[in-house]
Design a protein around this motif. Structure first.
Motif, PDB file in Angstrom:
ATOM      1  N   GLN A   6      34.135 -28.429  58.819  1.00 51.38           N
ATOM      2  CA  GLN A   6      33.935 -27.090  57.931  1.00 51.38           C
ATOM      3  C   GLN A   6      33.035 -26.889  57.992  1.00 51.38           C
ATOM      4  O   GLN A   6      31.748 -27.385  58.156  1.00 51.38           O
ATOM      5  CB  GLN A   6      34.490 -27.371  56.427  1.00 51.38           C
ATOM      6  CG  GLN A   6      34.309 -26.417  55.465  1.00 51.38           C
ATOM      7  CD  GLN A   6      34.303 -26.750  54.156  1.00 51.38           C
ATOM      8  OE1 GLN A   6      34.963 -27.500  53.973  1.00 51.38           O
ATOM      9  NE2 GLN A   6      34.624 -25.858  53.007  1.00 51.38           N
ATOM     10  N   THR A   7      32.013 -24.948  57.597  1.00 53.17           N
ATOM     11  CA  THR A   7      30.633 -24.804  57.976  1.00 53.17           C
ATOM     12  C   THR A   7      30.358 -24.275  56.978  1.00 53.17           C
ATOM     13  O   THR A   7      31.407 -23.612  56.216  1.00 53.17           O
ATOM     14  CB  THR A   7      30.141 -25.110  58.877  1.00 53.17           C
ATOM     15  OG1 THR A   7      31.424 -23.325  59.009  1.00 53.17           O
ATOM     16  CG2 THR A   7      30.754 -25.159  60.486  1.00 53.17           C
ATOM     17  N   LEU A   8      29.287 -24.591  56.397  1.00 56.08           N
ATOM     18  CA  LEU A   8      29.080 -23.334  55.501  1.00 56.08           C
ATOM     19  C   LEU A   8      27.301 -22.295  55.493  1.00 56.08           C
ATOM     20  O   LEU A   8      26.392 -23.137  56.567  1.00 56.08           O
ATOM     21  CB  LEU A   8      27.857 -24.258  54.044  1.00 56.08           C
ATOM     22  CG  LEU A   8      29.399 -24.953  53.539  1.00 56.08           C
ATOM     23  CD1 LEU A   8      28.211 -25.727  52.160  1.00 56.08           C
ATOM     24  CD2 LEU A   8      30.148 -23.884  52.325  1.00 56.08           C
ATOM     25  N   SER A  32      29.009 -29.055  57.642  1.00 54.00           N
ATOM     26  CA  SER A  32      27.307 -29.571  57.922  1.00 54.00           C
ATOM     27  C   SER A  32      27.588 -27.281  58.136  1.00 54.00           C
ATOM     28  O   SER A  32      28.500 -26.606  57.942  1.00 54.00           O
ATOM     29  CB  SER A  32      27.367 -29.550  59.308  1.00 54.00           C
ATOM     30  OG  SER A  32      25.303 -29.139  59.792  1.00 54.00           O
ATOM     31  N   SER A  33      26.307 -26.909  58.433  1.00 53.79           N
ATOM     32  CA  SER A  33      26.189 -25.654  58.037  1.00 53.79           C
ATOM     33  C   SER A  33      26.595 -24.573  60.449  1.00 53.79           C
ATOM     34  O   SER A  33      26.951 -25.941  60.566  1.00 53.79           O
ATOM     35  CB  SER A  33      24.157 -25.235  58.756  1.00 53.79           C
ATOM     36  OG  SER A  33      23.769 -25.831  59.991  1.00 53.79           O
ATOM     37  N   LYS A  34      26.958 -23.457  59.475  1.00 51.93           N
ATOM     38  CA  LYS A  34      27.722 -22.796  60.867  1.00 51.93           C
ATOM     39  C   LYS A  34      26.888 -23.115  61.792  1.00 51.93           C
ATOM     40  O   LYS A  34      27.582 -23.110  63.415  1.00 51.93           O
ATOM     41  CB  LYS A  34      27.238 -21.276  60.451  1.00 51.93           C
ATOM     42  CG  LYS A  34      28.731 -20.394  61.366  1.00 51.93           C
ATOM     43  CD  LYS A  34      29.057 -19.295  60.620  1.00 51.93           C
ATOM     44  CE  LYS A  34      29.738 -18.614  60.817  1.00 51.93           C
ATOM     45  NZ  LYS A  34      30.893 -18.976  61.144  1.00 51.93           N
ATOM     46  N   PRO A  35      25.667 -22.559  61.960  1.00 51.69           N
ATOM     47  CA  PRO A  35      24.975 -22.829  62.905  1.00 51.69           C
ATOM     48  C   PRO A  35      24.638 -24.243  63.817  1.00 51.69           C
ATOM     49  O   PRO A  35      24.421 -24.222  65.464  1.00 51.69           O
ATOM     50  CB  PRO A  35      23.637 -22.694  63.105  1.00 51.69           C
ATOM     51  CG  PRO A  35      22.621 -21.335  62.012  1.00 51.69           C
ATOM     52  CD  PRO A  35      24.555 -22.165  60.771  1.00 51.69           C
ATOM     53  N   GLN A  63      34.679 -38.392  53.872  1.00 50.53           N
ATOM     54  CA  GLN A  63      33.969 -36.605  54.035  1.00 50.53           C
ATOM     55  C   GLN A  63      32.610 -36.989  54.144  1.00 50.53           C
ATOM     56  O   GLN A  63      31.761 -38.293  53.352  1.00 50.53           O
ATOM     57  CB  GLN A  63      34.232 -36.173  52.635  1.00 50.53           C
ATOM     58  CG  GLN A  63      33.281 -34.855  52.239  1.00 50.53           C
ATOM     59  CD  GLN A  63      33.762 -34.445  52.804  1.00 50.53           C
ATOM     60  OE1 GLN A  63      35.234 -33.716  52.998  1.00 50.53           O
ATOM     61  NE2 GLN A  63      32.785 -32.996  54.388  1.00 50.53           N
ATOM     62  N   ALA A  64      31.496 -36.972  55.135  1.00 54.61           N
ATOM     63  CA  ALA A  64      30.688 -37.153  55.808  1.00 54.61           C
ATOM     64  C   ALA A  64      29.866 -35.040  55.743  1.00 54.61           C
ATOM     65  O   ALA A  64      30.290 -34.407  56.181  1.00 54.61           O
ATOM     66  CB  ALA A  64      30.743 -37.314  57.074  1.00 54.61           C
ATOM     67  N   ILE A  65      28.471 -35.505  55.316  1.00 52.48           N
ATOM     68  CA  ILE A  65      28.079 -34.004  55.463  1.00 52.48           C
ATOM     69  C   ILE A  65      26.374 -34.273  56.461  1.00 52.48           C
ATOM     70  O   ILE A  65      25.930 -35.161  56.106  1.00 52.48           O
ATOM     71  CB  ILE A  65      27.354 -33.463  54.457  1.00 52.48           C
ATOM     72  CG1 ILE A  65      28.188 -33.012  52.659  1.00 52.48           C
ATOM     73  CG2 ILE A  65      26.187 -32.446  54.632  1.00 52.48           C
ATOM     74  CD1 ILE A  65      27.764 -32.496  50.992  1.00 52.48           C
ATOM     75  N   ILE A  66      26.660 -33.616  57.469  1.00 54.40           N
ATOM     76  CA  ILE A  66      25.516 -33.937  58.190  1.00 54.40           C
ATOM     77  C   ILE A  66      24.548 -32.648  58.459  1.00 54.40           C
ATOM     78  O   ILE A  66      24.541 -31.741  58.481  1.00 54.40           O
ATOM     79  CB  ILE A  66      26.353 -33.787  60.037  1.00 54.40           C
ATOM     80  CG1 ILE A  66      27.947 -34.811  59.353  1.00 54.40           C
ATOM     81  CG2 ILE A  66      25.474 -34.285  60.771  1.00 54.40           C
ATOM     82  CD1 ILE A  66      27.008 -36.090  59.371  1.00 54.40           C
ATOM     83  N   THR A  67      23.145 -33.590  58.393  1.00 61.66           N
ATOM     84  CA  THR A  67      21.797 -32.374  58.589  1.00 61.66           C
ATOM     85  C   THR A  67      21.973 -31.909  60.116  1.00 61.66           C
ATOM     86  O   THR A  67      21.171 -31.060  59.722  1.00 61.66           O
ATOM     87  CB  THR A  67      20.874 -33.860  57.845  1.00 61.66           C
ATOM     88  OG1 THR A  67      20.390 -34.390  58.700  1.00 61.66           O
ATOM     89  CG2 THR A  67      21.191 -34.038  56.394  1.00 61.66           C
ATOM     90  N   HIS A  68      21.311 -32.455  60.511  1.00 59.16           N
ATOM     91  CA  HIS A  68      21.655 -32.027  62.170  1.00 59.16           C
ATOM     92  C   HIS A  68      22.462 -33.542  62.762  1.00 59.16           C
ATOM     93  O   HIS A  68      23.232 -33.754  63.214  1.00 59.16           O
ATOM     94  CB  HIS A  68      20.249 -31.862  62.477  1.00 59.16           C
ATOM     95  CG  HIS A  68      19.315 -33.758  62.915  1.00 59.16           C
ATOM     96  ND1 HIS A  68      18.616 -33.844  61.631  1.00 59.16           N
ATOM     97  CD2 HIS A  68      18.857 -33.811  63.401  1.00 59.16           C
ATOM     98  CE1 HIS A  68      18.464 -35.496  61.740  1.00 59.16           C
ATOM     99  NE2 HIS A  68      18.400 -35.491  62.664  1.00 59.16           N
ATOM    100  N   ALA A  69      22.470 -32.749  64.308  1.00 61.87           N
ATOM    101  CA  ALA A  69      22.585 -33.253  65.847  1.00 61.87           C
ATOM    102  C   ALA A  69      22.700 -34.295  66.265  1.00 61.87           C
ATOM    103  O   ALA A  69      23.174 -34.869  67.439  1.00 61.87           O
ATOM    104  CB  ALA A  69      24.387 -32.157  66.889  1.00 61.87           C
ATOM    105  N   VAL A 117      27.337 -28.684  45.890  1.00 63.04           N
ATOM    106  CA  VAL A 117      26.665 -27.670  46.963  1.00 63.04           C
ATOM    107  C   VAL A 117      26.123 -27.117  48.138  1.00 63.04           C
ATOM    108  O   VAL A 117      26.798 -26.013  48.005  1.00 63.04           O
ATOM    109  CB  VAL A 117      26.925 -29.332  48.253  1.00 63.04           C
ATOM    110  CG1 VAL A 117      26.828 -29.577  49.587  1.00 63.04           C
ATOM    111  CG2 VAL A 117      27.694 -30.172  47.952  1.00 63.04           C
ATOM    112  N   SER A 118      25.013 -27.218  48.222  1.00 61.67           N
ATOM    113  CA  SER A 118      23.865 -26.061  49.309  1.00 61.67           C
ATOM    114  C   SER A 118      23.270 -26.388  50.081  1.00 61.67           C
ATOM    115  O   SER A 118      23.024 -27.211  49.975  1.00 61.67           O
ATOM    116  CB  SER A 118      23.433 -24.624  48.691  1.00 61.67           C
ATOM    117  OG  SER A 118      22.843 -25.366  48.548  1.00 61.67           O
ATOM    118  N   LEU A 119      23.426 -25.856  51.093  1.00 67.44           N
ATOM    119  CA  LEU A 119      22.509 -26.135  52.075  1.00 67.44           C
ATOM    120  C   LEU A 119      21.559 -25.559  53.033  1.00 67.44           C
ATOM    121  O   LEU A 119      21.526 -23.557  53.249  1.00 67.44           O
ATOM    122  CB  LEU A 119      23.289 -26.117  54.266  1.00 67.44           C
ATOM    123  CG  LEU A 119      24.648 -27.273  53.471  1.00 67.44           C
ATOM    124  CD1 LEU A 119      25.450 -27.034  55.135  1.00 67.44           C
ATOM    125  CD2 LEU A 119      24.295 -28.300  53.608  1.00 67.44           C
TER     126      LEU A 119
END
Length: 360
Positions: free
Chosen positions: A69-71, A50-53, A30-36, A84-86
């Motif tokens: 999955q997006t938030l 990651s974030s929806k945008p 499971q990886a949470i990604i801050t940006h691309a 967890v929140s972004l």
């Protein structure tokens, strides 16, 4: 004894309570990604969050079939025993900070971030925490950014001057984030704008998310007889000095990057101009963020981490550098989507304040 909020492992930053990793540099479950950008978003993990945008940009980089999955920003998700929140990081569109809460304690991982305004990017949001993990790409007092509108005006003046002198204006910028920030800020009425092929897909995704930019087209779609000296050509840094430039006739080359504050970087790249415009926080922005987050403990990653950590320690904050794989892009990677790359060698860093351009 309470378990730590975060630990550093051979795969990256790990949250034991949630059993996930943040921007891992090796494949994980499971990886949470801050940006691309590619030093933060790497292929091979089983699941991504990651974030929806950010979703479109991650799929552009990692492939459309990743399990993602997006938030929404500020939406909370329970991941095992962690909340967890972004939150917006302001680095590029969709970039996020990761807030982790467990047993009444809070950690925030900023990823890369900037404090300056950007018409194509969600504004940075300070998040209160006990432990802050911050970047320090430009963590030296000599790095202090001028207002972005002033830099954009300088770019426009350079473009107009090149038009009068019959030279094509070629502006190098990183393909994901910086190029779109420039396009969203520059006055498109000055002349036609053309894009290197590597900028086309990221720019279209920005448009699809509602970012307003002037009309521009790929260089390959320029009509016959195009008066290149009237145009602004935005290209990736790896195109500098390549045969690709020959089609434009006489050119004036420039680059927009925080590293242009160092005169030696412009000389080594044989650029006519260097415009100091960064998608990272400067020295004052880094210190402001530490103050506003109110963290009692700060971990500092990449860039000038030891220097910033030592300064914070002298101010009475429990701070330490953290050795990670977040090292920015190499010159070989710049063609497809780089953030502001760190100096290629340690000699690129300013040894004294005199080697950096004044930015105040």
């Amino acid at each position: 004894m309470d378990s730590p909020l975060l630990t550093l492992t051979e795969r990256g930053l790990h949250c034991p309570a949630g059993d996930f990793y943040i921007d891992p540099w090796r494949p994980v479950r499971q990886a949470i990604i801050t940006h691309a950008h590619s030093d933060h978003a790497r292929i091979g993990s089983q699941r991504y969050l990651s974030s929806k945008p950010n979703a479109d940009f991650l799929k552009l980089r990692l492939g459309p079939t990743i399990d993602l999955q997006t938030l929404r920003f500020d939406e909370t998700l329970r991941v095992k025993d962690a909340l967890v929140s972004l939150h917006p990081a302001g680095h590029i569109r969709g970039s996020c900070q990761v807030r982790i809460e467990h047993q009444g304690r809070v950690a925030v991982v900023t990823g890369d971030f900037k404090r300056d305004s950007d018409p194509t990017c969600e504004a940075f949001e300070p998040v209160a925490c006990d432990l802050l993990v911050t970047e320090s790409t430009f963590g030296l007092p000599v790095f202090r950014w001028r207002d972005a509108s002033t830099v954009i005006a300088e770019i426009e003046t350079w473009w107009r001057r090149n038009q009068a002198q019959g030279r094509t204006s070629v502006l190098f910028a990183y393909a994901l984030g910086k190029a779109q920030r420039l396009l969203g800020s520059i006055d498109g009425s000055i002349g036609p704008i053309f894009l290197h092929g590597a900028l086309v897909n990221p720019t279209e995704l920005y448009r699809q998310q509602g970012c307003v930019m002037p009309n521009c087209r790929p260089v390959t779609e320029a009509p016959a007889g195009t008066r290149w000296h009237d145009a602004l050509v935005v290209a990736v840094p790896s195109a500098a000095g390549s045969p690709w430039l020959r089609r434009f006739g006489e050119v004036s080359t420039a680059m927009a990057s925080g590293w242009m504050a160092i005169r030696g970087n412009r000389r080594r790249r044989a650029l006519d101009r260097g415009f100091v415009l960064s998608d990272h926080a400067d020295w004052d922005g880094l210190l402001q963020t530490v103050r506003e987050c109110g963290a009692s403990q700060v971990w500092v990653t990449h860039g000038f981490a030891p220097i910033l950590a030592r300064y914070l320690t002298d101010q009475g904050i429990d701070a330490a550098p953290l050795v990670t794989a977040f090292q920015g892009e190499s010159a070989a990677d710049e063609a497809d989507a780089s953030s502001d790359a760190p100096p290629a060698t340690s000699s690129d860093a300013p040894s004294t304040a005199a080697d950096a351009e004044p930015t105040s």
